[in-house]
Design a protein around this motif. Structure first.
Motif, mmCIF file in Angstrom:
data_model
loop_
_atom_site.group_PDB
_atom_site.id
_atom_site.type_symbol
_atom_site.label_atom_id
_atom_site.label_comp_id
_atom_site.label_asym_id
_atom_site.label_seq_id
_atom_site.Cartn_x
_atom_site.Cartn_y
_atom_site.Cartn_z
ATOM 1 N N ALA A 42 44.271 40.039 39.358
ATOM 2 C CA ALA A 42 44.157 40.551 40.726
ATOM 3 C C ALA A 42 44.581 39.515 41.763
ATOM 4 O O ALA A 42 45.081 39.878 42.829
ATOM 5 C CB ALA A 42 42.728 41.012 40.994
ATOM 6 N N PRO A 47 46.800 43.502 48.179
ATOM 7 C CA PRO A 47 45.551 44.241 48.386
ATOM 8 C C PRO A 47 45.680 45.718 48.011
ATOM 9 O O PRO A 47 44.742 46.304 47.465
ATOM 10 C CB PRO A 47 45.272 44.065 49.877
ATOM 11 C CG PRO A 47 45.923 42.762 50.218
ATOM 12 C CD PRO A 47 47.169 42.728 49.366
ATOM 13 N N VAL A 50 45.460 46.028 44.199
ATOM 14 C CA VAL A 50 44.068 45.819 43.781
ATOM 15 C C VAL A 50 43.261 47.086 44.031
ATOM 16 O O VAL A 50 42.491 47.531 43.174
ATOM 17 C CB VAL A 50 43.455 44.607 44.507
ATOM 18 C CG1 VAL A 50 41.948 44.527 44.283
ATOM 19 C CG2 VAL A 50 44.131 43.324 44.074
ATOM 20 N N ASN A 51 43.470 47.696 45.170
ATOM 21 C CA ASN A 51 42.748 48.917 45.518
ATOM 22 C C ASN A 51 43.158 50.084 44.621
ATOM 23 O O ASN A 51 42.299 50.822 44.127
ATOM 24 C CB ASN A 51 42.988 49.266 46.985
ATOM 25 C CG ASN A 51 42.239 50.503 47.408
ATOM 26 O OD1 ASN A 51 42.789 51.599 47.369
ATOM 27 N ND2 ASN A 51 40.993 50.335 47.796
ATOM 28 N N HIS A 54 41.615 49.889 41.358
ATOM 29 C CA HIS A 54 40.146 49.847 41.455
ATOM 30 C C HIS A 54 39.575 48.496 41.049
ATOM 31 O O HIS A 54 38.434 48.405 40.605
ATOM 32 C CB HIS A 54 39.518 50.964 40.625
ATOM 33 C CG HIS A 54 40.058 52.314 40.939
ATOM 34 N ND1 HIS A 54 39.694 53.018 42.058
ATOM 35 C CD2 HIS A 54 40.974 53.078 40.291
ATOM 36 C CE1 HIS A 54 40.348 54.168 42.091
ATOM 37 N NE2 HIS A 54 41.139 54.224 41.031
ATOM 38 N N ASP A 56 38.910 46.206 43.061
ATOM 39 C CA ASP A 56 38.041 45.751 44.143
ATOM 40 C C ASP A 56 36.621 46.298 44.010
ATOM 41 O O ASP A 56 35.720 45.858 44.706
ATOM 42 C CB ASP A 56 38.633 46.130 45.504
ATOM 43 C CG ASP A 56 38.973 47.603 45.614
ATOM 44 O OD1 ASP A 56 38.965 48.321 44.584
ATOM 45 O OD2 ASP A 56 39.283 48.054 46.721
ATOM 46 N N ASP A 57 36.411 47.269 43.106
ATOM 47 C CA ASP A 57 35.087 47.849 42.910
ATOM 48 C C ASP A 57 34.980 48.425 41.499
ATOM 49 O O ASP A 57 34.768 49.623 41.303
ATOM 50 C CB ASP A 57 34.834 48.928 43.958
ATOM 51 C CG ASP A 57 33.373 49.322 44.046
ATOM 52 O OD1 ASP A 57 32.531 48.664 43.415
ATOM 53 O OD2 ASP A 57 33.080 50.305 44.751
#
Length: 88
Positions: A42, A47, A50-51, A54, A56-57
Motif C-alpha cells: 500500500a 490513495p 488503496v481505497n 480496501h 484503508d479499512d
C-alpha cells in the motif's frame, strides 16, 4: 510450492521472497487488480488504489465478504455436475 526433489531450492526461496516483497506485490496488483498478499504494498500505491482495494479499512471490508461455504450434500452436487460435464 517447493518439492523435496527440487534441485535449486535456494533459487526457489529467493523467487518466493521476491514475489512477496511490497514493491513486487504492487506490480502484481497493477496487473491482476487483486488485493496484495503483502499489506506493505500500500505504501507504493496512490490513495485511490488503496481505497479501491480496501486496504484503508481491511477489517471492516473482511466483515462484508462472503467466503465460500462447503456445499451441503456434496455427493449429490458431484453427481449432477458429472452429468452436466458428460452431456457436453
Amino acid at each position: 510450492m517447493i518439492t523435496s526433489g527440487s534441485e535449486h531450492k535456494e533459487l526457489a526461496h529467493k523467487f518466493l521472497e521476491y514475489m512477496v516483497e511490497a514493491k513486487t506485490q504492487k506490480l502484481v496488483t497493477d496487473k491482476t487488480h487483486y488485493v496484495p498478499a503483502n499489506p506493505q504494498a500500500a505504501q507504493f500505491m496512490t490513495p485511490d488504489e488503496v481505497n479501491t482495494l480496501h486496504l484503508d479499512d481491511v477489517d471492516n471490508y473482511q466483515k462484508r465478504i462472503y467466503f465460500w461455504q462447503n456445499v451441503p450434500r456434496r455427493a449429490k452436487y458431484n453427481e449432477i455436475w458429472n452429468e452436466v460435464k458428460a452431456a457436453q
